[in-house]
Enzyme design. Structure first.
Site, PDB file in Angstrom:
ATOM      1  N   GLU A  91      -5.235  -5.621   4.176  1.00 57.01           N
ATOM      2  CA  GLU A  91      -6.086  -4.532   3.663  1.00 57.01           C
ATOM      3  C   GLU A  91      -6.090  -4.560   2.148  1.00 57.01           C
ATOM      4  O   GLU A  91      -5.042  -4.694   1.511  1.00 57.01           O
ATOM      5  CB  GLU A  91      -5.580  -3.142   4.089  1.00 57.01           C
TER       6      GLU A  91
ATOM      7  N   GLU B 187       1.324  -0.044   8.426  1.00 54.52           N
ATOM      8  CA  GLU B 187       1.987   0.757   7.397  1.00 54.52           C
ATOM      9  C   GLU B 187       2.978   1.793   7.938  1.00 54.52           C
ATOM     10  O   GLU B 187       2.756   2.999   7.798  1.00 54.52           O
ATOM     11  CB  GLU B 187       0.942   1.467   6.520  1.00 54.52           C
TER      12      GLU B 187
HETATM   13  C1  GAL Z   1      -4.482   2.406   4.365  1.00 56.97           C
HETATM   14  C2  GAL Z   1      -4.750   2.688   5.819  1.00 56.97           C
HETATM   15  C3  GAL Z   1      -6.196   2.653   6.192  1.00 56.97           C
HETATM   16  C4  GAL Z   1      -7.106   3.254   5.143  1.00 56.97           C
HETATM   17  C5  GAL Z   1      -6.730   2.797   3.749  1.00 56.97           C
HETATM   18  C6  GAL Z   1      -7.518   3.468   2.636  1.00 56.97           C
HETATM   19  O1  GAL Z   1      -3.261   2.922   3.991  1.00 56.97           O
HETATM   20  O2  GAL Z   1      -4.082   1.727   6.600  1.00 56.97           O
HETATM   21  O3  GAL Z   1      -6.326   3.262   7.439  1.00 56.97           O
HETATM   22  O4  GAL Z   1      -7.208   4.607   5.283  1.00 56.97           O
HETATM   23  O5  GAL Z   1      -5.381   3.020   3.505  1.00 56.97           O
HETATM   24  O6  GAL Z   1      -6.964   4.684   2.300  1.00 56.97           O
END
Ligand code: GAL
Length: 442
Positions: A354, A167
């Site tokens: 994710e 990100e």
């Molecule tokens: C994403 C990040 C993760 C985690 C997730 C939940 O943006 O890559 O590290 O924190 O959000 O907030």
């Protein structure tokens, strides 16, 4: 209800973790300090006053946690490498003890038959580099290339899957534009060079991995949210387009040779100040996949008073949808829309690297009945399948995250895990969502 088989053979099912959020052991074995060590130890930065010094003690308990992931019938395991364990000052001497840790971790994944996916950069820039300007300074580019070189040479005999960055728009925006994440800097003059150097590193890091490992599968992970205009009025549609350019297109279009989305977001024109000769070429890379990271959707409103963007965003909560404990609205269709949006680009494969949600979990007996998370995952996954069945080339789904961990600014209060972490005793309880995954993947 769908089944695992509907996603096809070879679909990767995994979980994602990040070094600073789980490892702890912040002073062990020669690890150098990162911007997150520095930031979380400043006053009033982390909501519960915590830091990642201990976190989940994954540095010591990795085998237990890998065994847990295996017990959930997952087959892929994504983690990131802490830059300062490998190069404590960001550049210069390599720390053998840091390499040893990741060698043990990778070997352990393989022993449990979990395919390792390595993220090179998940936000923990060496503090020594931050002192020299961090992402705003071009020095970061050579340092990152060296880091990519050391990691791919050291681990590439066993690691096939690489994610260069996690990100970039989040860590540059939150860290260098609004000062909400480490290193806590703000303003357009920090932000634009940080964006450009991150874009360069994304491609340069990938090129270094490709040079060392011609057969590796190389991707990078982009945060993305479906942006809806607040109405069909052309001004509102233009506002949504500006926000989309900023949040979704900023780091993908340069890779593909389309340049920064300046047409839709004119302030980006100033980024050219930070270009060196040939940068237009250097920011391109032919990735094997793009990681999609989607959690929520946003509604954009036109507002000439907001600097640069002339728009602001609110969550869909205006439309009365359920919210997660950190205020993100649950909008599974946003996942579908974003996958469709990205499928219009010439990208070889999309992988959801994710997706997940935080809720207020409670331990009852030895169980955690996290029904809301379960519904969240089931509904988002259903939308991944819908996109896939319509022909979008989606090769995997990774839940954020295996176990509750240090959730950046929110500290330990925001629980995203399939597994509950008791941070006092360092015990773990598989939540109902985890039990569902286990059954689903059986
Ligand atoms: C994403 C990040 C993760 C985690 C997730 C939940 O943006 O890559 O590290 O924190 O959000 O907030």
């Amino acid at each position: 209800m769908y089944s695992k088989e509907d996603f096809g053979e070879g679909f990767r099912w995994g979980v994602s973790l990040a070094a600073y959020q789980v490892e702890g052991a912040h002073e062990a074995d020669g690890r150098g300090l990162s911007i997150w060590d520095q930031f979380s130890n400043r006053k009033n930065r982390i909501k519960d006053g915590s830091n990642g010094n201990v976190a989940c003690e994954f540095y010591y308990r990795y085998e237990e946690d890998i065994a847990l992931a295996k017990s959930l019938n997952l087959s892929h395991f994504r983690f990131s490498i802490s830059w300062t364990r490998i190069l404590p000052d960001g550049i210069g001497e390599v720390n053998q003890l840091g390499l040893d840790f990741y060698n043990r971790l990778i070997d352990c994944c393989l022993r449990y038959d979990l395919e390792p996916w390595v993220t090179l950069y998940h936000w923990d820039l060496p503090q020594a580099l931050e002192k020299q300007g961090g992402w705003t300074s071009r020095i970061v580019v050579n340092a990152f290339i060296k880091f990519a070189d050391v990691c791919s040479k050291s681990f590439g005999d066993r690691v096939k899957n690489w994610i260069v960055m996690n990100e970039p728009s989040t860590f540059t925006g939150m860290g260098y534009l609004v000062g909400y994440y480490a290193p806590g800097r703000f303003g357009i003059n920090n932000y634009l060079p940080a964006v450009h150097h991150a874009t360069l590193c994304q491609a340069e890091g990938a090129r270094m991995i490709r040079r060392n490992l011609p057969n590796a599968t190389i991707g990078t992970s982009i945060s993305c949210s479906y942006i809806a205009p607040s109405s069909e009025n052309p001004k509102q549609i233009a506002a949504a387009r500006r926000v989309d350019a900023l949040l979704n297109r900023l780091h993908i279009e340069p890779i593909l040779g389309m340049g920064y989305p300046i047409k839709d977001l004119p302030v980006l024109e100033q980024i050219e100040k930070y270009f060196h000769p040939y940068d237009e070429e250097l920011i391109k890379f032919d990735f094997d996949f793009i990681g999609i990271q989607n959690y929520f959707s946003l509604v954009a409103y036109n507002n000439p008073l907001i600097p640069y963007l002339q728009a602001f965003v609110v969550p869909f909560k205006k439309l009365n949808r359920p919210l997660t404990s950190n205020g993100w609205e649950v909008h599974p269709e946003g996942m579908y829309r974003i996958l469709k949006q990205f499928s219009a680009y010439p990208i070889k494969e999309l992988i959801v690297t994710e997706n997940g949600a935080a809720f207020h979990d409670r331990v009852e007996g030895n169980r955690v009945h996290d029904n809301q998370r379960l519904q969240y995952i089931q509904s988002y996954l259903g939308e991944v399948l819908r996109a896939k069945q319509e022909g979008v080339n989606i090769g995997g789904y990774f839940v954020w995250t295996l176990m509750d961990n240090f959730e950046w600014r929110a500290g330990f209060r925001s629980r995203f895990g399939l597994v509950y972490t008791d941070f006092v005793h360092q015990t773990r309880i598989i939540k109902d969502s985890g039990l569902w995954i286990k059954d689903f993947l059986k």
